[in-house]
Design a protein around this motif. Structure first.
Motif, short mmCIF file in Angstrom:
data_model
loop_
_atom_site.label_atom_id
_atom_site.label_comp_id
_atom_site.label_asym_id
_atom_site.label_seq_id
_atom_site.Cartn_x
_atom_site.Cartn_y
_atom_site.Cartn_z
N MET A 159 0.84 -1.20 0.00
CA MET A 159 0.00 0.00 0.00
C MET A 159 0.87 1.25 0.00
SD MET A 159 -3.17 1.16 2.38
CE MET A 159 -2.32 2.63 2.83
N SER A 160 0.43 2.28 -0.70
CA SER A 160 1.25 3.49 -0.76
C SER A 160 1.17 4.24 0.57
CB SER A 160 0.80 4.39 -1.90
OG SER A 160 -0.50 4.88 -1.65
N SER A 161 2.20 5.02 0.85
CA SER A 161 2.25 5.74 2.13
C SER A 161 1.27 6.91 2.12
CB SER A 161 3.67 6.26 2.36
OG SER A 161 3.97 7.21 1.36
N VAL A 162 0.98 7.41 3.31
CA VAL A 162 0.13 8.59 3.43
C VAL A 162 0.74 9.74 2.64
CG1 VAL A 162 -0.83 10.29 5.02
CG2 VAL A 162 -0.71 7.89 5.68
N TYR A 163 2.09 9.80 2.69
CA TYR A 163 2.83 10.84 1.97
C TYR A 163 2.44 10.85 0.50
CZ TYR A 163 7.10 13.10 0.07
OH TYR A 163 8.00 13.89 -0.59
N GLU A 164 2.42 9.66 -0.13
CA GLU A 164 2.04 9.60 -1.54
C GLU A 164 0.56 9.91 -1.73
OE1 GLU A 164 3.42 5.69 -2.52
OE2 GLU A 164 5.48 6.35 -2.15
N GLN A 165 -0.28 9.40 -0.83
CA GLN A 165 -1.71 9.65 -0.96
C GLN A 165 -2.05 11.14 -0.82
OE1 GLN A 165 -4.37 6.75 1.07
NE2 GLN A 165 -2.48 5.67 1.56
N LEU A 166 -1.24 11.84 -0.02
CA LEU A 166 -1.48 13.29 0.13
C LEU A 166 -1.03 14.07 -1.09
CD1 LEU A 166 -0.26 14.04 3.77
CD2 LEU A 166 -2.58 13.76 2.94
N GLY A 167 -0.12 13.49 -1.86
CA GLY A 167 0.37 14.20 -3.05
C GLY A 167 1.86 14.51 -2.96
N GLY A 168 2.57 13.79 -2.07
CA GLY A 168 4.03 13.89 -2.06
C GLY A 168 4.57 15.25 -1.66
N GLU A 169 5.69 15.58 -2.28
CA GLU A 169 6.45 16.76 -1.89
C GLU A 169 5.63 18.05 -1.94
OE1 GLU A 169 9.50 17.77 -4.62
OE2 GLU A 169 10.01 19.51 -3.39
N ALA A 170 4.81 18.19 -3.00
CA ALA A 170 4.04 19.42 -3.15
C ALA A 170 3.10 19.63 -1.97
CB ALA A 170 3.25 19.38 -4.46
N ALA A 171 2.48 18.52 -1.53
CA ALA A 171 1.55 18.62 -0.41
C ALA A 171 2.29 18.99 0.87
CB ALA A 171 0.82 17.29 -0.22
N ILE A 172 3.49 18.43 1.03
CA ILE A 172 4.27 18.74 2.23
C ILE A 172 4.67 20.21 2.22
CG2 ILE A 172 6.40 18.26 3.51
CD1 ILE A 172 4.28 16.03 3.65
N ASN A 173 5.08 20.71 1.04
CA ASN A 173 5.44 22.13 0.95
C ASN A 173 4.29 23.03 1.37
OD1 ASN A 173 8.03 21.62 0.17
ND2 ASN A 173 7.67 21.92 -2.01
N ALA A 174 3.09 22.66 0.97
CA ALA A 174 1.92 23.46 1.35
C ALA A 174 1.68 23.36 2.85
CB ALA A 174 0.69 22.98 0.59
N ALA A 175 1.91 22.17 3.40
CA ALA A 175 1.65 21.95 4.82
C ALA A 175 2.66 22.66 5.71
CB ALA A 175 1.62 20.46 5.12
N VAL A 176 3.91 22.80 5.22
CA VAL A 176 4.96 23.37 6.07
C VAL A 176 4.60 24.76 6.56
CG1 VAL A 176 7.32 24.27 6.12
CG2 VAL A 176 6.88 22.04 5.14
N ASP A 177 4.20 25.64 5.62
CA ASP A 177 3.88 27.01 6.00
C ASP A 177 2.75 27.05 7.02
OD1 ASP A 177 5.83 28.29 4.57
OD2 ASP A 177 4.57 28.73 2.83
N VAL A 178 1.70 26.25 6.77
CA VAL A 178 0.54 26.25 7.66
C VAL A 178 0.95 25.77 9.05
CG1 VAL A 178 -1.77 25.28 8.03
CG2 VAL A 178 -1.00 25.85 5.71
N PHE A 179 1.69 24.66 9.08
CA PHE A 179 2.10 24.06 10.34
C PHE A 179 3.04 24.99 11.13
CE2 PHE A 179 5.13 21.34 12.71
CZ PHE A 179 4.24 20.77 13.61
N TYR A 180 4.04 25.53 10.42
CA TYR A 180 5.04 26.37 11.09
C TYR A 180 4.40 27.65 11.63
CZ TYR A 180 9.69 28.53 11.72
OH TYR A 180 10.81 29.14 12.21
N ARG A 181 3.41 28.18 10.89
CA ARG A 181 2.69 29.36 11.36
C ARG A 181 1.96 29.06 12.67
NH1 ARG A 181 0.73 30.67 5.98
NH2 ARG A 181 2.51 31.95 5.41
#
Ligand code: FAD
Ligand code: HEM
Ligand code: FES
Lengths: 121, 322
Positions: free
Chosen positions: A1-23
């Motif tokens: 099974m693919s990881s949550v990371y892949e299901q979320l959309g990989g690197e692009a999704a993480i980049n979007a999440a970083v700003d929100v999370f860090y804020r």
């Protein structure tokens, strides 16, 4: 099974999440003192490492790395209550980005599984 | 099999190896942590050769434009010469003009040495020949100008700034190396809003970035907030007003902490003023230069007001310890 990371959309999704999370982290008076490093760029990159790890993306961190990486924070008083705050910000970040509840639960359980390492017990 | 040149030594890199692994195999340890391209601890610069774009994921675009890459995920496709910091040749050029902008800021115009190229907003490192004392100064000129321009603030008992103020004369040769810095304009999106904020000589790089953006045809709004303790500390007011008349997308706001602001200006703390005037900074590209405390406070403000971390470029004028 693919990881949550892949299901979320990989690197692009993480980049979007970083700003929100860090804020959220910088806006939380209870935990912000642990993150007040001089260099916000480096700190933001570490948040990305954190999000990649808990979503099961490519990383090679070990429990030992987590112990060593947070030990200086334990000296500053890091405990369960701060850990809970971070989990809470993680949950609300993913919810804000529209991640499905079952994926959020998986991420939170991965993060939860590192608790003893992060808190060095 | 590509070769990696590092600190004068050549290392062979096998086809499935990363730069980090290859150097490690040869006993050369670069700083690293996650080994998967996320933490950016292994940030390295290609001085010669082009790193694969896959090794630049997540980097600020001004870093990628200068061939920085992540060593832990870089499988080189061609020979690379790499360095942790860039090594630059030393230049020497004649000071052609020196004039006071106000009582504590002097403007220096220097000849452009042959084969010196730079991006407006970067800085150079000036060297005082008598004792090799070295200090960074930002370029206020743009590459189509026929001179390099610096704005120097007189620091009380400051060794370099006092020397530049009191001793150096038109016609003297000045030595420097560089350029460095990732605070410069990128023409990737000409419609985007640019926010430029600086205090004192923090205006130098911002002035360069502003003129560069306009010359490259930037169409979106450009907001410049320039601050000083009080009105006499501001400079280039007339020139900036003139640019604002010529280019309707440019808005100039002089700011003072104490006393009355000049016409069209604001009185208050520069850390708060841009937010009060503009509200959200969502989607902006932000440039912050000058006093380190102000730059760091504004970085946090800009980020909290909606700018992505990737889009905040800053040059804190950190001063050397006494
Ligand atoms: C990337 C970068 C770009 C820069 N660009 C510019 C520029 O465009 N224009 C410009 O004028 N400067 C700029 N600076 C600052 C400059 O490099 C020097 O630090 C400054 O000119 C003082 O050097 P000095 O040799 O005269 O003072 P020093 O002899 O180094 O310092 C004398 C004393 O003053 C203190 N001091 C130094 N600077 C300050 C200050 N700003 N406020 C309070 N105390 C201080 C020192 O700690 C020391 O005690 C830049 C710095 C950096 C890192
Ligand atoms: C939820 C479980 C957690 C995980 C999986 C985790 C993971 C990570 C990772 C992967 C890094 C980057 C390490 C590196 O490459 O240098 C890191 C750094 C960091 N973490 Fe955590 N973390 C967790 C909880 C926390 C908590 C609760 C805090 C504080 C409230 C915290 C504060 C930090 C700080 C300040 C750094 C940067 C340290 C430095 O500057 O070197 N972390 N974390
Ligand atoms: S070691 Fe983390 S990005 Fe290379």
């Amino acid at each position: 099974m693919s990881s949550v990371y892949e299901q979320l959309g990989g690197e692009a999704a993480i980049n979007a999440a970083v700003d929100v999370f860090y804020r959220k982290v910088l806006g939380d008076k209870y935990v912000v003192r642990f993150f007040e490093g001089v260099d916000m760029d480096k700190q933001a990159a570490k948040q990305r490492a954190f999000l990649t790890m808990v979503t099961g993306g490519p990383n090679s961190y070990t429990g030992k790395d987590m112990r060593e990486g947070h030990r200086h924070l334990i000296k500053m008083g890091l405990d369960d209550s701060h850990f809970d705050h971070i989990l809470c910000h993680l949950r609300s970040t993913l919810a804000e980005l529209g991640v499905a509840q079952d994926l959020i639960d998986t991420v939170i359980s991965v993060a939860e599984s590192t608790r003893d390492d992060v808190l060095d017990r | 099999m590509p070769t990696i040149r590092f600190e004068g030594q050549d290392y062979f890199c096998s086809s499935d190896e990363t730069v980090l692994e290859s150097l490690e195999r040869h006993g050369v340890m670069l700083p690293s942590s996650c080994k998967s391209g996320t933490c950016q601890t292994c940030l390295t610069r290609a001085l010669k050769g082009q790193p694969p774009s896959a090794a630049q994921k997540g980097l600020k675009d001004t870093l990628a434009a200068q061939n920085y890459f992540l060593a832990c995920i870089c499988k080189p496709e061609e020979d690379l010469e790499i360095g942790l910091a860039s090594v630059s040749p030393k230049y020497s050029a004649r000071l052609i003009k020196k004039d006071l902008m106000n009582e504590s800021i002097v403007r220096l115009r220097i000849e452009v040495p042959e084969d010196f190229s730079y991006q407006a907003g970067q800085f150079i490192n000036l060297i005082r020949p008598s004792d090799e004392l070295t200090r960074s100064y930002s370029l206020a000129s743009i590459s189509s100008d026929s001179f390099l321009e610096l704005h120097i603030k007189r620091v009380p008992e400051g060794r370099m700034s006092t020397w530049l103020f009191d001793t150096v004369e038109e016609g003297d040769e000045l030595s420097f190396f560089g350029p460095s810095g990732d605070c410069f304009y990128l023409p990737d999106n000409p419609e985007r809003t640019l926010l430029l904020v600086g205090a004192g000589t923090g205006l130098a790089p911002l002035h360069g970035i502003l003129r560069d953006a306009l010359e490259q045809g930037h169409k979106g709004p450009i907001h410049l907030f320039h601050a000083s303790l009080a009105a006499p500390g501001l400079y280039l007011i007339d020139e900036l007003r003139e640019i604002a008349v010529q280019f309707s997308q440019f808005k100039y706001t002089p700011c003072v902490l104490h006393g009355d602001a000049p016409e069209g200006g604001k009185q208050g703390n520069i850390v708060d003023i841009p937010g009060q005037v503009l509200g959200s900074f969502n989607g902006f590209r932000v440039y912050l230069c000058g006093d380190p405390q102000i730059v760091n406070a504004l970085r946090q403000k800009a980020f909290m007001a909606g700018t992505s971390m990737q889009d905040i470029h800053s040059d804190p004028f950190v001063f050397a310890p006494a």
